[in-house]
Scaffold this motif. Structure first.
Motif, short mmCIF file in Angstrom:
data_model
loop_
_atom_site.label_atom_id
_atom_site.label_comp_id
_atom_site.label_asym_id
_atom_site.label_seq_id
_atom_site.Cartn_x
_atom_site.Cartn_y
_atom_site.Cartn_z
N LEU A 19 15.80 -5.04 1.94
CA LEU A 19 16.08 -3.83 2.71
C LEU A 19 17.41 -3.96 3.43
O LEU A 19 18.21 -3.04 3.45
N TYR A 20 17.65 -5.13 4.03
CA TYR A 20 18.89 -5.32 4.79
C TYR A 20 20.06 -5.57 3.85
O TYR A 20 20.05 -6.53 3.09
N ARG A 31 8.40 3.82 0.73
CA ARG A 31 7.88 2.92 -0.32
C ARG A 31 8.62 1.59 -0.29
O ARG A 31 8.04 0.53 -0.52
N ASP A 32 9.94 1.64 -0.04
CA ASP A 32 10.71 0.40 0.06
C ASP A 32 10.21 -0.44 1.25
O ASP A 32 10.16 -1.67 1.19
N ILE A 33 9.83 0.26 2.31
CA ILE A 33 9.35 -0.44 3.51
C ILE A 33 8.01 -1.14 3.21
O ILE A 33 7.79 -2.29 3.61
N ALA A 34 7.15 -0.43 2.48
CA ALA A 34 5.86 -1.03 2.11
C ALA A 34 6.07 -2.24 1.21
O ALA A 34 5.41 -3.27 1.35
N ALA A 35 7.04 -2.13 0.28
CA ALA A 35 7.31 -3.24 -0.64
C ALA A 35 7.83 -4.45 0.14
O ALA A 35 7.50 -5.60 -0.18
N GLY A 40 6.89 -9.98 2.28
CA GLY A 40 6.99 -10.81 3.49
C GLY A 40 8.40 -10.84 4.04
O GLY A 40 8.79 -11.80 4.71
N GLU A 41 9.15 -9.76 3.78
CA GLU A 41 10.56 -9.73 4.19
C GLU A 41 10.71 -9.09 5.57
O GLU A 41 10.15 -8.03 5.84
N LYS A 42 11.49 -9.73 6.43
CA LYS A 42 11.76 -9.15 7.77
C LYS A 42 12.94 -8.20 7.68
O LYS A 42 13.83 -8.42 6.86
N TRP A 43 12.96 -7.19 8.51
CA TRP A 43 14.07 -6.24 8.46
C TRP A 43 14.44 -5.73 9.86
O TRP A 43 13.61 -5.72 10.76
N ARG A 219 -0.72 -9.79 11.66
CA ARG A 219 -1.54 -10.42 10.62
C ARG A 219 -2.65 -9.49 10.14
O ARG A 219 -3.02 -9.49 8.98
N GLY A 220 -3.12 -8.64 11.06
CA GLY A 220 -4.30 -7.82 10.74
C GLY A 220 -3.97 -6.50 10.05
O GLY A 220 -4.87 -5.79 9.63
N LEU A 221 -2.70 -6.13 9.96
CA LEU A 221 -2.36 -4.82 9.39
C LEU A 221 -1.71 -4.99 8.02
O LEU A 221 -1.03 -5.98 7.76
N HIS A 222 -1.88 -3.97 7.16
CA HIS A 222 -1.12 -3.99 5.90
C HIS A 222 0.16 -3.18 6.02
O HIS A 222 0.99 -3.17 5.12
N ILE A 223 0.34 -2.44 7.14
CA ILE A 223 1.62 -1.76 7.37
C ILE A 223 2.48 -2.66 8.27
O ILE A 223 1.94 -3.46 9.04
#
Ligand code: KIV
Length: 294
Positions: A19-20, A31-35, A40-43, A219-223
């Protein structure tokens, strides 16, 4: 010539740009954010309130820009976010959209534009998409805003939620206290984060939340979680650009500890203004090289 930051990539990751700073002929989408969360990418995310600053951040590769209602304090001279209107939000969001080519631009729903209920939220979020051209909206509140989030998402409007400290409630808090301290507060925060995810939010801002609790939420969220004063474990980090760039005039020098200044723009701009003024007063500007002859 503009320069886009091209971060180093690990071998084998070229096909899936991050993303960065990743090259893209289109805007970043949710969708890019979800991917990115799946990878496991930080942005990074920054606020922006005008086209010129937004274009600097866009060319620097910042993938997500928030036209935050922090514009109240940082751009419009109010003493909180509360007075910001829909008209102000639409005007500045449209400028940020015009100044960017790649970033996902998110418009904040200001105080009073969604608290009446889901129908009011839909009416105002629709204005932000149609009149300003943003790709998503943000609103404050967890369980209490779930109905609004659900209707917006069902209507095709991506929503970033915002829990923990919600600055539009400054008068109720009587300040800006750190959230998620004490068992009851932790449980409420976990319920809020789960509620916005269940309602369909594509990401959630965690503001002024203890690092331990935000790590548990993340850890608990998928978003993805987007932290501001919420420790290092969030999926993304956001800062108000004027804080990040050393532009903010901290009353009494009391900068909150979660802020890191990456430049000293306030000092630099003041120095430039003083140098210009001294040249004018001393008669050294404009020089012959700045003047036209017949
Ligand atoms: O308005 C804003 O800038 C925000 C960020 C601090 C997340 O809500």
């Amino acid at each position: 010539m503009t320069q886009r930051h091209e971060p180093a990539r690990k071998p084998g990751t070229q096909e899936q740009p991050g993303l960065y700073g990743g090259k893209s002929s289109r805007r970043i989408t949710v969708r890019d954010i979800a991917a990115a969360k799946r990878r496991g990418e930080k942005w990074p995310m920054l606020t922006a309130y005008d086209a010129m600053t937004a274009s600097v951040f866009d060319q620097a590769g910042i993938p997500v820009m928030l036209v935050g209602d922090s514009m109240g304090n940082c751009h419009l001279g109010y003493d909180s976010t509360v007075p910001v209107t829909m008209e102000e939000m639409i005007m500045l969001s449209a400028a940020v959209v015009r100044g960017t080519q790649r970033a996902l631009v998110i418009g904040d729903l200001p105080f009073g534009s969604y608290q009446e209920g889901a129908t009011q939220a839909l009416r105002n979020a629709t204005r932000l998409l149609k009149e300003a051209g943003v790709g998503a909206v943000k609103l404050e509140g967890g369980e209490r805003s779930a109905d609004q989030i659900e209707l917006l998402v069902q209507s095709g409007i991506p929503v970033m939620a915002h829990v923990g400290l919600t600055p539009q409630s400054v008068h109720a808090y009587g300040g800006h206290p750190v959230q998620g301290r004490g068992e009851e507060a932790v449980q409420q925060l976990l319920r809020d984060a789960k509620a916005v995810q269940d309602a369909g939010a594509f990401a959630v801002v965690l503001e002024l939340v203890t690092a331990e609790v935000s790590a548990e939420v993340t850890r608990g969220l998928h978003i993805p979680t987007v932290g501001i004063g919420a420790g290092a474990e969030c999926d993304a980090q956001v800062l108000v650009w004027t804080d990040m760039a050393g532009m903010t005039d901290w009353a009494g020098g009391r900068m909150p500890r979660f802020i890191k200044e990456y430049a000293q723009l306030r000092q630099n701009l003041g120095d430039a203004a003083r140098a210009f003024a001294e040249d004018v007063v001393g008669g050294t500007y404009p020089g012959p090289e700045h003047s036209f002859t017949s």
